[in-house]
Enzyme design. Structure first.
Site, mmCIF file in Angstrom:
data_model
loop_
_atom_site.group_PDB
_atom_site.id
_atom_site.type_symbol
_atom_site.label_atom_id
_atom_site.label_comp_id
_atom_site.label_asym_id
_atom_site.label_seq_id
_atom_site.Cartn_x
_atom_site.Cartn_y
_atom_site.Cartn_z
ATOM 1 N N THR A 27 0.812 -1.221 0.000
ATOM 2 C CA THR A 27 0.000 0.000 0.000
ATOM 3 C C THR A 27 0.845 1.271 0.000
ATOM 4 O O THR A 27 2.037 1.248 0.302
ATOM 5 C CB THR A 27 -0.922 0.028 1.233
ATOM 6 O OG1 THR A 27 -0.119 0.122 2.412
ATOM 7 C CG2 THR A 27 -1.797 -1.214 1.301
ATOM 8 N N ASP A 28 0.152 2.353 -0.321
ATOM 9 C CA ASP A 28 0.782 3.667 -0.175
ATOM 10 C C ASP A 28 0.444 4.195 1.231
ATOM 11 O O ASP A 28 -0.137 3.471 2.043
ATOM 12 C CB ASP A 28 0.320 4.617 -1.282
ATOM 13 C CG ASP A 28 -1.190 4.835 -1.309
ATOM 14 O OD1 ASP A 28 -1.859 4.593 -0.285
ATOM 15 O OD2 ASP A 28 -1.702 5.263 -2.362
ATOM 16 N N LEU A 29 0.764 5.422 1.503
ATOM 17 C CA LEU A 29 0.552 5.970 2.853
ATOM 18 C C LEU A 29 -0.912 6.024 3.263
ATOM 19 O O LEU A 29 -1.229 6.072 4.449
ATOM 20 C CB LEU A 29 1.167 7.366 2.958
ATOM 21 C CG LEU A 29 2.692 7.409 2.912
ATOM 22 C CD1 LEU A 29 3.186 8.844 2.879
ATOM 23 C CD2 LEU A 29 3.280 6.671 4.094
ATOM 24 N N SER A 30 -1.822 6.002 2.294
ATOM 25 C CA SER A 30 -3.249 6.073 2.625
ATOM 26 C C SER A 30 -3.867 4.694 2.861
ATOM 27 O O SER A 30 -5.054 4.593 3.150
ATOM 28 C CB SER A 30 -4.006 6.795 1.504
ATOM 29 O OG SER A 30 -3.994 6.003 0.319
ATOM 30 N N ILE A 32 -4.060 2.351 0.543
ATOM 31 C CA ILE A 32 -4.595 1.887 -0.738
ATOM 32 C C ILE A 32 -3.488 1.113 -1.467
ATOM 33 O O ILE A 32 -2.334 1.533 -1.486
ATOM 34 C CB ILE A 32 -5.044 3.081 -1.613
ATOM 35 C CG1 ILE A 32 -6.106 3.915 -0.899
ATOM 36 C CG2 ILE A 32 -5.502 2.626 -2.986
ATOM 37 C CD1 ILE A 32 -7.418 3.234 -0.689
#
Length: 154
Positions: A27-30, A32
């Protein structure tokens, strides 16, 4: 000491099913899933499909016979996979030719007994020589794909 089950897919008629889980690294920082991870998951599912069909791609590579390579792919992202999601990859062979096959892959989120479509890919995989040129698939491999694809016709 108990050994965990190795990641393994399953053949279900003319579909191959392969489960993955979204980890923090996906995932990315969010939270997602990063878009390129769908490509990795689809590749893992196709590699497992070969194992299920008893196609030993590693032996073919080591013997200098060739290997499968993706020659074209179209991806459509519909919804994001998120941290801790259980994802099911479904793979079907939609067309089989002497040196290639077309496949359709779907990624579903599994939650509460429901399946939600996240992404889909349409691709062509070709058998290539060690020099990268198209080459006829080994006949027994082509026959294995044909048997798999025909399961949906029954």
């Amino acid at each position: 000491m108990q050994t965990p089950n190795l990641p393994d897919g399953a053949l279900n008629g003319d579909r191959h099913l392969y489960a993955v889980r979204v980890y923090y690294e996906d995932t990315d920082l969010s939270g997602i899933t990063y878009h390129a991870n769908y490509l990795r998951w689809f590749e893992r599912a196709r590699s497992d499909l070969l194992r299920q069909l008893v196609i030993d791609q590693r032996a073919a590579i080591e013997a200098g016979e060739g290997a499968y390579a993706v020659s074209e792919i179209t991806l459509k992202y519909l919804r994001p996979a998120k941290l801790d999601d259980d994802v099911l990859i479904e793979t079907r062979c939609t067309e089989l030719k002497a040196a290639s096959c077309r496949m359709h892959q779907l990624a579903f989120r599994l939650a509460g007994g429901e399946r939600e479509l996240l992404a889909e890919a349409h691709l062509r995989v070709g058998f290539v020589s060690p020099e990268g040129r198209p080459k006829r698939q080994p006949e027994e491999w082509r026959a294995a794909f044909a048997r798999f694809a025909e399961q949906g016709d029954q």
